[in-house]
Design a protein around this motif. Structure first.
Motif, mmCIF file in Angstrom:
data_model
loop_
_atom_site.group_PDB
_atom_site.id
_atom_site.type_symbol
_atom_site.label_atom_id
_atom_site.label_comp_id
_atom_site.label_asym_id
_atom_site.label_seq_id
_atom_site.Cartn_x
_atom_site.Cartn_y
_atom_site.Cartn_z
ATOM 1 N N ASP A 1 -9.785 24.501 15.884
ATOM 2 C CA ASP A 1 -8.892 23.725 14.978
ATOM 3 C C ASP A 1 -8.025 24.945 14.288
ATOM 4 N N PHE A 2 -6.684 24.837 14.331
ATOM 5 C CA PHE A 2 -6.073 26.021 13.942
ATOM 6 C C PHE A 2 -4.859 25.472 13.002
ATOM 7 N N ALA A 3 -5.291 25.679 11.666
ATOM 8 C CA ALA A 3 -4.392 25.166 10.548
ATOM 9 C C ALA A 3 -4.082 23.768 10.791
ATOM 10 N N GLY A 4 -5.256 23.081 11.142
ATOM 11 C CA GLY A 4 -5.237 21.483 11.331
ATOM 12 C C GLY A 4 -4.863 21.062 12.636
ATOM 13 N N VAL A 5 -4.233 21.766 13.478
ATOM 14 C CA VAL A 5 -3.980 21.558 14.692
ATOM 15 C C VAL A 5 -5.116 21.361 15.726
ATOM 16 N N LYS A 6 -5.445 20.342 16.121
ATOM 17 C CA LYS A 6 -6.760 20.391 17.273
ATOM 18 C C LYS A 6 -6.289 20.763 18.562
ATOM 19 N N VAL A 7 -7.068 21.545 19.095
ATOM 20 C CA VAL A 7 -7.052 22.324 20.436
ATOM 21 C C VAL A 7 -8.184 21.957 21.382
ATOM 22 N N LYS A 8 -7.935 21.317 22.219
ATOM 23 C CA LYS A 8 -9.150 21.154 23.385
ATOM 24 C C LYS A 8 -8.879 21.579 24.601
ATOM 25 N N TYR A 9 -9.872 22.352 25.037
ATOM 26 C CA TYR A 9 -9.769 23.117 26.106
ATOM 27 C C TYR A 9 -11.146 22.808 27.263
ATOM 28 N N CYS A 10 -10.825 22.101 28.361
ATOM 29 C CA CYS A 10 -11.939 21.747 29.139
ATOM 30 C C CYS A 10 -11.691 22.433 30.573
ATOM 31 N N TYR A 11 -12.734 22.996 31.122
ATOM 32 C CA TYR A 11 -12.721 23.429 32.565
ATOM 33 C C TYR A 11 -13.936 23.395 33.107
ATOM 34 N N GLY A 12 -13.850 23.640 34.487
ATOM 35 C CA GLY A 12 -15.048 23.668 35.594
ATOM 36 C C GLY A 12 -14.861 25.086 36.243
ATOM 37 N N LYS A 13 -15.985 25.805 36.411
ATOM 38 C CA LYS A 13 -15.794 26.884 37.152
ATOM 39 C C LYS A 13 -16.954 26.920 38.382
ATOM 40 N N SER A 14 -16.808 27.552 39.357
ATOM 41 C CA SER A 14 -17.792 27.320 40.505
ATOM 42 C C SER A 14 -18.512 28.991 40.273
ATOM 43 N N VAL B 1 -18.144 32.852 37.715
ATOM 44 C CA VAL B 1 -17.957 33.508 36.360
ATOM 45 C C VAL B 1 -16.176 33.688 36.344
ATOM 46 N N ASN B 2 -15.662 34.135 37.493
ATOM 47 C CA ASN B 2 -14.379 34.422 37.253
ATOM 48 C C ASN B 2 -13.551 33.284 38.117
ATOM 49 N N THR B 3 -14.113 32.357 38.462
ATOM 50 C CA THR B 3 -13.510 31.457 39.364
ATOM 51 C C THR B 3 -13.089 30.066 38.876
ATOM 52 N N PRO B 4 -12.073 29.724 38.104
ATOM 53 C CA PRO B 4 -11.855 28.424 37.572
ATOM 54 C C PRO B 4 -11.312 27.448 38.628
ATOM 55 N N ILE B 5 -11.690 26.351 38.492
ATOM 56 C CA ILE B 5 -11.589 25.395 39.528
ATOM 57 C C ILE B 5 -10.687 24.104 38.871
ATOM 58 N N TYR B 6 -10.990 23.765 37.774
ATOM 59 C CA TYR B 6 -10.082 22.749 37.057
ATOM 60 C C TYR B 6 -9.996 23.286 35.746
ATOM 61 N N GLU B 7 -8.603 23.139 34.936
ATOM 62 C CA GLU B 7 -8.398 23.217 33.608
ATOM 63 C C GLU B 7 -7.597 22.355 33.043
ATOM 64 N N ASN B 8 -7.758 21.875 31.649
ATOM 65 C CA ASN B 8 -6.988 21.020 30.987
ATOM 66 C C ASN B 8 -6.927 21.174 29.561
ATOM 67 N N LEU B 9 -5.902 21.455 29.205
ATOM 68 C CA LEU B 9 -5.734 21.919 27.499
ATOM 69 C C LEU B 9 -4.691 20.926 26.851
ATOM 70 N N GLU B 10 -5.305 20.366 26.036
ATOM 71 C CA GLU B 10 -4.821 19.268 25.177
ATOM 72 C C GLU B 10 -4.530 19.904 23.578
ATOM 73 N N ILE B 11 -3.422 19.560 23.112
ATOM 74 C CA ILE B 11 -3.045 19.814 21.706
ATOM 75 C C ILE B 11 -2.723 18.774 21.192
#
Length: 237
Positions: free
Chosen positions: A99-112, A114-124
Motif C-alpha cells: 500500500d503506497f499512499a492508499g494505492v494497492k499494489v499486488k505483485y505475483c511471480y514464480g521462479k525456478s 533465485v535469479n530466474t523469474p518465469i512469470y510475473e504479474n503486477l496489478e495496481i
C-alpha cells in the motif's frame, strides 16, 4: 508499505503460507508499531527449525531479481535448496501486497531459481499493468503510460519484466506510474542480515559503514554508540 506476503514451494513452505500484517487491534501500549491498521514493526519468534529465517528470506526474495546486484551476491541460503523438496512444482511462487499512499499494489511471480523469474504479474488498484508468462511466451504486456513504444519481446532475455520496465521506460506522470516507482524504491531499500556463530550474511543494498561512522563521530555521539554496543553485549572501547 508491505501489507501481506503469500509463499508456496519455497524451502520449507510446501503449501501456500500467508503473512498478513493487517490488524484490527490498536496496540495502545505501543502505538508506533501500527500505521493505519498495518503492523510496521514486528517480531517473529519460535522454536529452532520452525522456519523463521526462511520467512525472512522469503520476504527478501523479491530483491534478488529486481535490484541491481550481481547474481553471485545473493545469500548462500537462497542459492541452495530454493525449492521445497516435497512439492511436485518446479516453481517457487510469491504474492506481495503493498500500500503506497492508499494505492494497492499486488505483485505475483514464480521462479525456478533465485535469479530466474518465469512469470510475473503486477496489478495496481486491481488493474493489470505489467505481465509476462514465459511458460507460454516471451512476449510481455505493458499498460503503464510511457511504455507504449517499449520493446515487449523478452524471449532472449531472462531479466525480470519489472526491472526491464524500470530501466528502459520513461514513464508519464500518473497515479499508476508513481505507485510503480514507489514499489521499486521500496524494494531497493529492503535489507536482510543475520549473524550466526560469527558468520554474517547480508542481502540487499550495501550499508555505507564509513559514512555512518563519520556521522556518529561528527555528531559527537561516539560515547553513546560505545555504551549502546556494550549494553547489547558487545564489549568494546
Amino acid at each position: 508499505m508491505l501489507i501481506s506476503l503469500s509463499i508456496k514451494n519455497f524451502r520449507n513452505f510446501e503449501e501456500w503460507f500467508e503473512l498478513d500484517l493487517r490488524t484490527g487491534k490498536n496496540y495502545e501500549f505501543n502505538t508506533h508499531t501500527v500505521d493505519k491498521g498495518v503492523v510496521k514493526h514486528a517480531m517473529i519468534y519460535g522454536r529452532n527449525g520452525g522456519g523463521k529465517s526462511n520467512l525472512g528470506l522469503a520476504i527478501l526474495d523479491v530483491t534478488c531479481h529486481l535490484n541491481d546486484v550481481p547474481s553471485n551476491s545473493s545469500l548462500d541460503s537462497l542459492n541452495s535448496n530454493y525449492l521445497n523438496a516435497n512439492c511436485d512444482s518446479n516453481l517457487a511462487e510469491f504474492k506481495y501486497l503493498f500500500d503506497f499512499a492508499g494505492v494497492k499494489v499486488k505483485y505475483c511471480y514464480g521462479k525456478s531459481a533465485v535469479n530466474t523469474p518465469i512469470y510475473e504479474n503486477l496489478e495496481i488498484n486491481g488493474r493489470p499493468v505489467i505481465k509476462i508468462d514465459r511458460r507460454k511466451s516471451g512476449i510481455a504486456t505493458f499498460a503503464l503510460e510511457g511504455t507504449e513504444s517499449l520493446k515487449n519481446d523478452l524471449s532472449n532475455s531472462p531479466i525480470s519484466v519489472l526491472k526491464y520496465v524500470n530501466s528502459n521506460a520513461l514513464l508519464d506522470d500518473s497515479l499508476e506510474s508513481d505507485a510503480f516507482k514507489r514499489l521499486m524504491a521500496f524494494i531497493k531499500g529492503m535489507v536482510f542480515f543475520r549473524t550466526l556463530n560469527k558468520r554474517s550474511e547480508h542481502h540487499g543494498v550495501e550499508v555505507e559503514t564509513k559514512r555512518i561512522s563519520k556521522e556518529i563521530i561528527d555528531a559527537g555521539r561516539l560515547n553513546d554508540f560505545e555504551l549502546f554496543l556494550n549494553d547489547a553485549g558487545v564489549e568494546c572501547h
